[in-house]
Design an enzyme around this catalytic site. Structure first.
Site, mmCIF file in Angstrom:
data_model
loop_
_atom_site.group_PDB
_atom_site.id
_atom_site.type_symbol
_atom_site.label_atom_id
_atom_site.label_comp_id
_atom_site.label_asym_id
_atom_site.label_seq_id
_atom_site.Cartn_x
_atom_site.Cartn_y
_atom_site.Cartn_z
ATOM 1 N N MET A 225 0.823 -1.219 0.000
ATOM 2 C CA MET A 225 0.000 0.000 0.000
ATOM 3 C C MET A 225 0.862 1.278 0.000
ATOM 4 O O MET A 225 2.071 1.225 0.128
ATOM 5 C CB MET A 225 -0.912 -0.023 1.229
ATOM 6 C CG MET A 225 -1.857 -1.211 1.201
ATOM 7 S SD MET A 225 -2.612 -1.521 2.793
ATOM 8 C CE MET A 225 -3.687 -0.112 2.961
ATOM 9 N N ASP B 94 -2.913 -4.705 0.492
ATOM 10 C CA ASP B 94 -2.619 -6.029 1.075
ATOM 11 C C ASP B 94 -3.175 -6.200 2.484
ATOM 12 O O ASP B 94 -3.464 -7.329 2.901
ATOM 13 C CB ASP B 94 -1.124 -6.374 0.984
ATOM 14 C CG ASP B 94 -0.203 -5.381 1.673
ATOM 15 O OD1 ASP B 94 -0.688 -4.444 2.331
ATOM 16 O OD2 ASP B 94 1.024 -5.548 1.534
HETATM 17 N N1 LIG Z 1 10.424 -18.910 7.594
HETATM 18 C C1 LIG Z 1 10.403 -17.654 8.035
HETATM 19 N N2 LIG Z 1 10.774 -17.366 9.291
HETATM 20 C C2 LIG Z 1 10.764 -16.087 9.751
HETATM 21 N N3 LIG Z 1 10.397 -15.031 9.021
HETATM 22 C C3 LIG Z 1 10.020 -15.267 7.766
HETATM 23 C C4 LIG Z 1 9.987 -16.564 7.199
HETATM 24 N N4 LIG Z 1 9.556 -16.462 5.933
HETATM 25 C C5 LIG Z 1 9.323 -15.141 5.719
HETATM 26 N N5 LIG Z 1 9.610 -14.426 6.817
HETATM 27 C C6 LIG Z 1 9.482 -12.966 7.012
HETATM 28 O O1 LIG Z 1 8.392 -12.530 6.228
HETATM 29 C C7 LIG Z 1 8.810 -11.463 5.362
HETATM 30 C C8 LIG Z 1 8.073 -11.589 4.056
HETATM 31 O O2 LIG Z 1 6.707 -11.681 4.345
HETATM 32 P P1 LIG Z 1 5.618 -11.514 3.211
HETATM 33 O O3 LIG Z 1 4.299 -11.591 3.893
HETATM 34 O O4 LIG Z 1 5.898 -12.499 2.147
HETATM 35 O O5 LIG Z 1 6.002 -10.048 2.767
HETATM 36 P P2 LIG Z 1 5.634 -9.080 1.573
HETATM 37 O O6 LIG Z 1 4.145 -9.199 1.379
HETATM 38 O O7 LIG Z 1 6.061 -7.755 2.117
HETATM 39 O O8 LIG Z 1 6.417 -9.434 0.351
HETATM 40 C C9 LIG Z 1 10.301 -11.616 5.200
HETATM 41 O O9 LIG Z 1 10.903 -10.357 4.975
HETATM 42 C C10 LIG Z 1 10.719 -12.226 6.540
HETATM 43 O O10 LIG Z 1 11.001 -11.231 7.459
HETATM 44 O O1 LIG Z 2 2.567 0.229 5.097
HETATM 45 C C1 LIG Z 2 2.010 -0.824 5.015
HETATM 46 C C2 LIG Z 2 0.606 -0.972 5.458
HETATM 47 O O2 LIG Z 2 0.129 0.213 6.033
HETATM 48 C C3 LIG Z 2 2.790 -1.919 4.411
HETATM 49 O O3 LIG Z 2 2.832 -3.050 5.156
HETATM 50 C C4 LIG Z 2 2.478 -2.183 2.985
HETATM 51 O O4 LIG Z 2 1.113 -2.398 2.727
HETATM 52 C C5 LIG Z 2 3.299 -3.334 2.447
HETATM 53 O O5 LIG Z 2 2.906 -4.574 2.911
HETATM 54 P P1 LIG Z 2 3.907 -5.791 3.007
HETATM 55 O O6 LIG Z 2 4.629 -5.838 1.698
HETATM 56 O O7 LIG Z 2 4.770 -5.501 4.181
HETATM 57 O O8 LIG Z 2 3.043 -7.017 3.216
#
Ligand SMILES: Nc1ncnc2c1ncn2[C@@H]1O[C@H](COP(=O)(O)OP(=O)(O)O)[C@@H](O)[C@H]1O
Ligand SMILES: O=C(CO)[C@@H](O)[C@H](O)COP(=O)(O)O
Length: 495
Positions: free
Chosen positions: A79, A238
């Site tokens: 976001m 998200d």
């Molecule tokens: N097996 C794991 N153990 C601990 N932390 C994890 C693991 N897998 C992912 N993460 C954490 O989750 C984050 C990614 O989460 P995710 O929900 O996929 O993020 P995004 O939506 O921002 O791409 C990683 O940066 C890490 O910090």
């Molecule tokens: O700033 C926020 C929500 O307010 C962020 O968390 C973004 O929405 C990105 O989400 P992730 O990539 O961390 O899941």
């Protein structure tokens, strides 16, 4: 079949879902955040497009028969960020992400130009660096050619939807998180944007998240292998998408989401907001409701930083294994996760990370655990605010990449002092995107029906150990005091 696409900060995920059986298949491509200067956080929209094509190629190669049966497509996305496209529908520059801190001065100017009463009642959120409107003010001041060439702004997932359908547009859940949106009336706050000197023509049409945005064009079909004509719904931010994918679409359920950022979030029929604007109240994607949440900036990002920049570790599991070997409270090593400032509760872009209480006894195990604990303390800050807002929290659903770590789930249960449950589907934001696609195309009557059918929870839950909770309570108070004691130093620091 449904296809849900989540444009995360750490990577893009695509999920094929059978809406009858709940069977799902996933593809994932990781990518990085570019930091060309201190405080800058950018991604090229082309990176998301390439990741999407790679995920779709993988899904199609491994599951051709299923891939060809996709009936509808939905989106979820990181976001607040600012994507700027020209008339030719190409990005005019890199996207400025939610983690970006460059627009601190513009954020202050925003607060000087707009009366605080108007900010509270219309925007219902404190403008913060990294939100699209302050970022766009920065572009207007510092990159005049880019501002001129920008035909429309949008958020990250809107860019990919435009690439698939050819149609430019956004929707309420993401638009409400730009700091330029009238939350109650679910429309752009054009008066306010005008007072800020931004051209309202550059803001795209805004619809509800389940509305139909268009269909896969011939050009997109050629690039992605998707069938021409598949309907695509607008989708959601998200936070809203993952809360749907976790079934938190009634009042009283709370989510602890650890993605790159972290949030404690709930659903509300009313637009309740913290009067000091330390939490967020944004439009929800369904039922014309609201999502209310406290937002931490570097939650999963702190572990990613430790893994890549400090330990050079192979995997997140390696970090979890180290954390498992240190005792609760990490022998008094306390971590403040403010690597890029902090939103809830401090709303302080100048806050910075700290390891406090180092001794010669500490090693990698303590660092790993202290980072997980510090991130969880920062989420407890949001829980405490919710209690003060008369939104009591009983049971918490853990979500996001952080929920893959059992030790982190244990730490969350003990620091929060609440039972933690985890849903069966690993990528809840993708599931939320699929559900929005299903609602938008009439496959489900409403969100409750979809959630009843598709959201289930793991049998294993995490009950808090109340002795550990008490001990953590003392460390948590120290965690809070460390910020208070350093606040003025942060403010005086030039960058
Ligand atoms: N097996 C794991 N153990 C601990 N932390 C994890 C693991 N897998 C992912 N993460 C954490 O989750 C984050 C990614 O989460 P995710 O929900 O996929 O993020 P995004 O939506 O921002 O791409 C990683 O940066 C890490 O910090
Ligand atoms: O700033 C926020 C929500 O307010 C962020 O968390 C973004 O929405 C990105 O989400 P992730 O990539 O961390 O899941």
């Amino acid at each position: 079949m449904l296809l849900g696409i989540d444009v995360g900060t750490s990577g893009l995920k695509a999920m094929l879902l059978n809406p009858e059986t709940g069977m799902s298949i996933l593809a994932y491509r990781e990518y990085d955040v570019t930091m060309p200067k201190t405080g800058f956080a950018e991604q090229s929209p082309d990176l998301w497009w390439k990741a999407l094509i790679a995920c779709l190629n993988e899904l199609r190669a491994k599951n051709t028969a299923i891939f060809e049966k996709i009936d509808a497509i939905g989106f979820s996305g990181q976001m607040h960020g600012l994507v700027m496209v020209g008339k030719n529908k190409e990005a005019v520059t890199n996207a400025i992400l939610w983690l970006d801190q460059r627009s601190e001065r513009q954020t202050r100017a925003f607060q000087e130009k707009i009366p605080s009463e108007e900010i509270a009642t219309v925007i219902q959120n404190r403008p913060f660096p990294g939100f699209a409107v302050p970022s766009f003010m920065w572009i207007q001041e510092n990159e005049k050619d880019i501002y001129r060439d920008c035909y429309k702004i949008m958020q990250p997932k809107d860019y990919l939807r435009m690439k698939l359908t050819g149609a430019i547009g956004t929707e309420v859940s993401d638009a409400s998180a730009t700091a330029g949106f009238d939350i109650k009336n679910r429309k752009w706050a054009f008066d306010l944007l005008d007072k800020l000197g931004l051209d309202p023509e550059k803001f795209p049409d805004c619809r509800e998240s389940v509305d139909l945005a268009g269909v896969i064009t011939a050009e997109a079909a050629k690039a992605t292998g998707l069938r021409k004509g598949i309907p695509v719904v607008f989708g959601a931010g998200d936070q809203q998408a993952q809360s749907i994918g976790n079934g938190a679409v009634c009042e009283g359920l709370f989510i602890s989401n650890i993605g790159t950022g972290g949030q404690i979030a709930t659903y509300s029929e009313k637009d309740i907001y913290d009067k000091k604007l330390r939490t967020h109240t944004f439009c929800h994607a369904v039922n014309k409701a609201y999502t209310i949440y406290g937002a931490a900036l570097c939650s999963g990002m702190s572990i990613k930083w430790l893994k890549n920049n400090v330990f050079d570790a192979e995997s997140y599991d390696e970090i979890s294994a180290l954390a498992q070997q240190a005792p609760p409270c990490s022998e008094e090593l306390i971590y403040l996760p403010y690597l890029a400032g902090e939103r809830t509760p401090h709303m302080d872009p100048k806050a910075r990370g700290i390891f406090f209480g180092l001794t010669m006894r500490h090693d990698k195990r303590h660092f790993a655990r202290a980072v997980m604990e510090g991130v969880t303390f920062s989420l407890r800050d949001s829980l405490e605010l919710f209690e003060k807002m008369n939104l009591p929290v009983e049971r918490i659903i853990a979500s996001g990449g952080g929920a893959n770590s059992k030790i982190w789930l244990r730490i969350q249960a003990d620091i929060f002092g609440k039972e933690i449950v985890v849903s069966d589907v690993r990528e809840q934001a993708c599931l939320g995107a699929c559900i929005l696609a299903g609602i938008g195309t009439g496959m489900f009557g409403d969100v409750q029906e979809a959630v009843r059918k598709l959201v289930t929870f793991k049998k294993e839950t995490y009950e808090p150990d109340m002795k550990a909770h008490e001990r953590y309570g003392l460390t948590y108070r120290q965690f809070q005091k460390i910020y208070d004691a350093n606040k003025e130093l942060f403010a005086a620091n030039g960058h």
